[in-house]
Design a protein around this motif. Structure first.
Motif, PDB file in Angstrom:
ATOM      1  N   UNK A 195       0.813  -1.230   0.000  1.00  0.00           N
ATOM      2  CA  UNK A 195       0.000   0.000   0.000  1.00  0.00           C
ATOM      3  C   UNK A 195       0.842   1.273   0.000  1.00  0.00           C
ATOM      4  N   UNK A 196       1.898   1.261  -0.803  1.00  0.00           N
ATOM      5  CA  UNK A 196       2.728   2.447  -0.987  1.00  0.00           C
ATOM      6  C   UNK A 196       2.268   3.088  -2.295  1.00  0.00           C
ATOM      7  N   UNK A 197       1.774   4.287  -2.189  1.00  0.00           N
ATOM      8  CA  UNK A 197       1.171   4.940  -3.350  1.00  0.00           C
ATOM      9  C   UNK A 197       2.232   5.463  -4.323  1.00  0.00           C
ATOM     10  N   UNK A 198       1.915   5.311  -5.600  1.00  0.00           N
ATOM     11  CA  UNK A 198       2.701   5.926  -6.670  1.00  0.00           C
ATOM     12  C   UNK A 198       1.782   6.076  -7.871  1.00  0.00           C
ATOM     13  N   UNK A 199       2.193   6.909  -8.810  1.00  0.00           N
ATOM     14  CA  UNK A 199       1.389   7.147 -10.006  1.00  0.00           C
ATOM     15  C   UNK A 199       1.665   6.013 -11.003  1.00  0.00           C
ATOM     16  N   UNK A 200       0.826   4.987 -10.962  1.00  0.00           N
ATOM     17  CA  UNK A 200       1.052   3.788 -11.767  1.00  0.00           C
ATOM     18  C   UNK A 200       1.034   4.096 -13.265  1.00  0.00           C
ATOM     19  N   UNK A 201       0.103   4.917 -13.713  1.00  0.00           N
ATOM     20  CA  UNK A 201       0.021   5.206 -15.153  1.00  0.00           C
ATOM     21  C   UNK A 201       1.257   5.953 -15.638  1.00  0.00           C
ATOM     22  N   UNK A 202       1.740   6.900 -14.860  1.00  0.00           N
ATOM     23  CA  UNK A 202       2.974   7.602 -15.216  1.00  0.00           C
ATOM     24  C   UNK A 202       4.144   6.620 -15.241  1.00  0.00           C
ATOM     25  N   UNK A 203       4.187   5.744 -14.259  1.00  0.00           N
ATOM     26  CA  UNK A 203       5.275   4.768 -14.191  1.00  0.00           C
ATOM     27  C   UNK A 203       5.230   3.820 -15.385  1.00  0.00           C
ATOM     28  N   UNK A 204       4.050   3.384 -15.763  1.00  0.00           N
ATOM     29  CA  UNK A 204       3.925   2.499 -16.920  1.00  0.00           C
ATOM     30  C   UNK A 204       4.404   3.202 -18.180  1.00  0.00           C
ATOM     31  N   UNK A 205       4.098   4.484 -18.330  1.00  0.00           N
ATOM     32  CA  UNK A 205       4.601   5.243 -19.480  1.00  0.00           C
ATOM     33  C   UNK A 205       6.127   5.273 -19.473  1.00  0.00           C
ATOM     34  N   UNK A 206       6.710   5.484 -18.317  1.00  0.00           N
ATOM     35  CA  UNK A 206       8.181   5.495 -18.203  1.00  0.00           C
ATOM     36  C   UNK A 206       8.753   4.126 -18.572  1.00  0.00           C
ATOM     37  N   UNK A 207       8.088   3.058 -18.104  1.00  0.00           N
ATOM     38  CA  UNK A 207       8.556   1.705 -18.415  1.00  0.00           C
ATOM     39  C   UNK A 207       8.467   1.421 -19.905  1.00  0.00           C
ATOM     40  N   UNK A 208       7.379   1.845 -20.537  1.00  0.00           N
ATOM     41  CA  UNK A 208       7.230   1.629 -21.972  1.00  0.00           C
ATOM     42  C   UNK A 208       8.332   2.357 -22.733  1.00  0.00           C
TER      43      UNK A 208
ATOM     44  N   UNK B 295      11.056   3.586  -5.644  1.00  0.00           N
ATOM     45  CA  UNK B 295      10.025   4.379  -6.321  1.00  0.00           C
ATOM     46  C   UNK B 295      10.521   5.786  -6.622  1.00  0.00           C
ATOM     47  N   UNK B 296      11.262   6.367  -5.707  1.00  0.00           N
ATOM     48  CA  UNK B 296      11.814   7.708  -5.937  1.00  0.00           C
ATOM     49  C   UNK B 296      12.784   7.703  -7.112  1.00  0.00           C
ATOM     50  N   UNK B 297      13.637   6.688  -7.181  1.00  0.00           N
ATOM     51  CA  UNK B 297      14.573   6.578  -8.313  1.00  0.00           C
ATOM     52  C   UNK B 297      13.815   6.382  -9.619  1.00  0.00           C
ATOM     53  N   UNK B 298      12.834   5.494  -9.611  1.00  0.00           N
ATOM     54  CA  UNK B 298      12.075   5.198 -10.822  1.00  0.00           C
ATOM     55  C   UNK B 298      11.317   6.430 -11.312  1.00  0.00           C
ATOM     56  N   UNK B 299      10.814   7.230 -10.395  1.00  0.00           N
ATOM     57  CA  UNK B 299      10.069   8.426 -10.807  1.00  0.00           C
ATOM     58  C   UNK B 299      10.977   9.444 -11.499  1.00  0.00           C
ATOM     59  N   UNK B 300      12.289   9.304 -11.286  1.00  0.00           N
ATOM     60  CA  UNK B 300      13.276  10.156 -11.987  1.00  0.00           C
ATOM     61  C   UNK B 300      13.808   9.466 -13.247  1.00  0.00           C
ATOM     62  N   UNK B 301      13.267   8.292 -13.545  1.00  0.00           N
ATOM     63  CA  UNK B 301      13.703   7.550 -14.734  1.00  0.00           C
ATOM     64  C   UNK B 301      14.970   6.742 -14.511  1.00  0.00           C
ATOM     65  N   UNK B 302      15.359   6.545 -13.279  1.00  0.00           N
ATOM     66  CA  UNK B 302      16.570   5.779 -12.939  1.00  0.00           C
ATOM     67  C   UNK B 302      16.152   4.347 -12.591  1.00  0.00           C
TER      68      UNK B 302
END
Length: 143
Positions: free
Chosen positions: A80-93, A134-141
């Motif tokens: 239950x750690x919140x993050x913007x899943x749709x934004x993250x999926x876009x970054x992953x794609x 999650x913090x690293x991933x949100x920066x694209x790392x």
């Protein structure tokens, strides 16, 4: 049959039953390879790969680094750690390719299901590590 003979038979049967152990141990030692390819993945196997990496056949045909990222995103869902899943999926794609549905179901969803089966998965140390990832991933790392 006398009470004494019957009692001796019952006691003997109980002793023999107590000496045998028909229940196999809860978890055998895991060799570190192939466990992720099983139909029903053992929580010990999943935790091993979560901690050591999803490599070879245990990456299930996906990029090993992507499997690690998916595992942390799925863990965030489990804990239950919140993050913007749709934004993250876009970054992953953008970084790894694949379709959004693949990231959503084969990746994040799959790992969330597996991590939910691990006892005490959402411990304080793991939550701290997930939050940091999650913090690293949100920066694209993603490495």
């Amino acid at each position: 049959m006398s009470h004494t003979t019957f009692g001796t038979i019952v006691v003997s049967a109980m002793l023999l039953a107590g000496c045998s152990n028909p229940v196999k141990p809860a978890h055998e030692e895991y060799s570190g390879s192939g466990g992720m390819t099983q139909w029903n993945i053992d929580p010990i196997v999943y935790l091993y790969h979560y901690q050591h990496g999803f490599t070879g056949s245990d990456a299930l045909g996906y990029d090993e680094q992507l499997q690690t990222v998916w595992s942390r995103l799925g863990a965030a869902v489990t804990c239950n750690i919140r993050y913007n899943k749709q934004d993250m999926i876009q970054r992953l794609m953008h970084r790894f390719g694949e379709k959004a549905i693949t990231h959503e179901l084969n990746g994040i969803g799959f790992h969330s299901v597996q991590s939910r089966k691990v006892p005490d998965f959402c411990n304080p140390s793991r939550i701290k590590n997930i939050t940091s990832a999650l913090q690293r991933y949100s920066r694209g790392q993603f490495d």
